[in-house]
Design an enzyme around this catalytic site. Structure first.
Site, PDB file in Angstrom:
ATOM      1  N   ASP A 192       0.642  -1.447  -0.199  1.00 10.74           N
ATOM      2  CA  ASP A 192       0.284   0.075   0.325  1.00 10.74           C
ATOM      3  C   ASP A 192       1.081   1.093   0.212  1.00 10.74           C
ATOM      4  OD1 ASP A 192      -2.985   0.378   0.917  1.00 10.74           O
ATOM      5  OD2 ASP A 192      -1.463   2.630   1.189  1.00 10.74           O
ATOM      6  N   ILE A 193      -0.094   2.122  -0.806  1.00  8.90           N
ATOM      7  CA  ILE A 193       1.123   3.407  -1.470  1.00  8.90           C
ATOM      8  C   ILE A 193       1.380   4.389   0.534  1.00  8.90           C
ATOM      9  CG2 ILE A 193      -0.405   5.173  -1.477  1.00  8.90           C
ATOM     10  CD1 ILE A 193       1.256   5.569  -4.074  1.00  8.90           C
TER      11      ILE A 193
ATOM     12  N   ASN B  18     -12.844  -3.220   2.229  1.00  7.94           N
ATOM     13  CA  ASN B  18     -14.179  -2.003   2.156  1.00  7.94           C
ATOM     14  C   ASN B  18     -15.271  -1.781   1.212  1.00  7.94           C
ATOM     15  OD1 ASN B  18     -12.799  -1.022   4.731  1.00  7.94           O
ATOM     16  ND2 ASN B  18     -11.284   0.300   3.297  1.00  7.94           N
TER      17      ASN B  18
ATOM     18  N   GLY C 232     -16.141   2.608   2.838  1.00 12.56           N
ATOM     19  CA  GLY C 232     -14.977   4.036   2.865  1.00 12.56           C
ATOM     20  C   GLY C 232     -13.832   2.844   2.047  1.00 12.56           C
ATOM     21  N   GLN C 233     -14.645   2.249   1.034  1.00 14.88           N
ATOM     22  CA  GLN C 233     -14.456   2.044   0.271  1.00 14.88           C
ATOM     23  C   GLN C 233     -13.744   3.323  -0.209  1.00 14.88           C
ATOM     24  OE1 GLN C 233     -16.082  -0.717  -1.950  1.00 14.88           O
ATOM     25  NE2 GLN C 233     -14.508  -1.227  -3.620  1.00 14.88           N
TER      26      GLN C 233
ATOM     27  N   HIS D  22     -10.080  -5.337  -2.933  1.00 17.39           N
ATOM     28  CA  HIS D  22      -8.690  -5.716  -2.538  1.00 17.39           C
ATOM     29  C   HIS D  22      -9.030  -5.766  -1.404  1.00 17.39           C
ATOM     30  CE1 HIS D  22      -9.846  -1.165  -2.539  1.00 17.39           C
ATOM     31  NE2 HIS D  22      -9.626  -0.646  -1.251  1.00 17.39           N
TER      32      HIS D  22
END
Ligand code: 5GP
Ligand code: ZN
Length: 112
Positions: A29-30, A85, A91-92, A98
């Site tokens: 994850d970034i 999510n 909260g997507q 994913h």
């Protein structure tokens, strides 16, 4: 179709990939929320958990096999959390299915 995670899975947008096979792609994850935080996605575009159905659900089982393998490789022997999510209230923020895998810290429950 313009989809961020489809582009990442195709290598059109760079990512820190940790696993890839014919149907699944996994990458860091970034904006990590834990010392280990990676995402596992189907290469096929599925918009959200609400779009899993009899035709496409096979990849979801495969994703969980991959998660178990990657969690072991990433040293998550003390446990980890898998989060998906769904939609606005869930909260997507990216409209491609994913699974977050978070570990190497104690995670609160229930989530906020
Ligand atoms: P969601 O909020 O949809 O459950 O999760 C989306 C996740 O994708 C977030 O944790 C966010 O940090 C991550 N993310 C968004 N854009 C990028 C990107 O370009 N590259 C990577 N590696 N992660 C991203
Ligand atoms: Zn997509």
């Amino acid at each position: 179709m313009d989809c961020l995670f489809c582009s990442i899975a195709k290598g059109e947008i760079p990512s820190k990939c940790i696993y890839e096979d014919e149907s699944v792609f996994a990458f860091h994850d970034i904006d990590p929320q834990a010392p280990v935080h990676f995402l596992v996605i189907p290469k096929q575009h599925i918009a959200s958990p609400a779009d899993i159905n009899a035709e496409n659900s096979g990849v979801v089982g495969h994703i969980f096999e991959v998660i178990a393998k990657l969690a072991a490789e990433q040293g998550l022997e003390n446990g980890y959390r898998v989060v998906t999510n769904c939609g606005k209230d869930g909260g997507q923020s990216v409209g491609h299915l994913h699974f977050h895998v978070l570990g190497k810290r104690s995670l609160a429950w229930p989530p906020g």
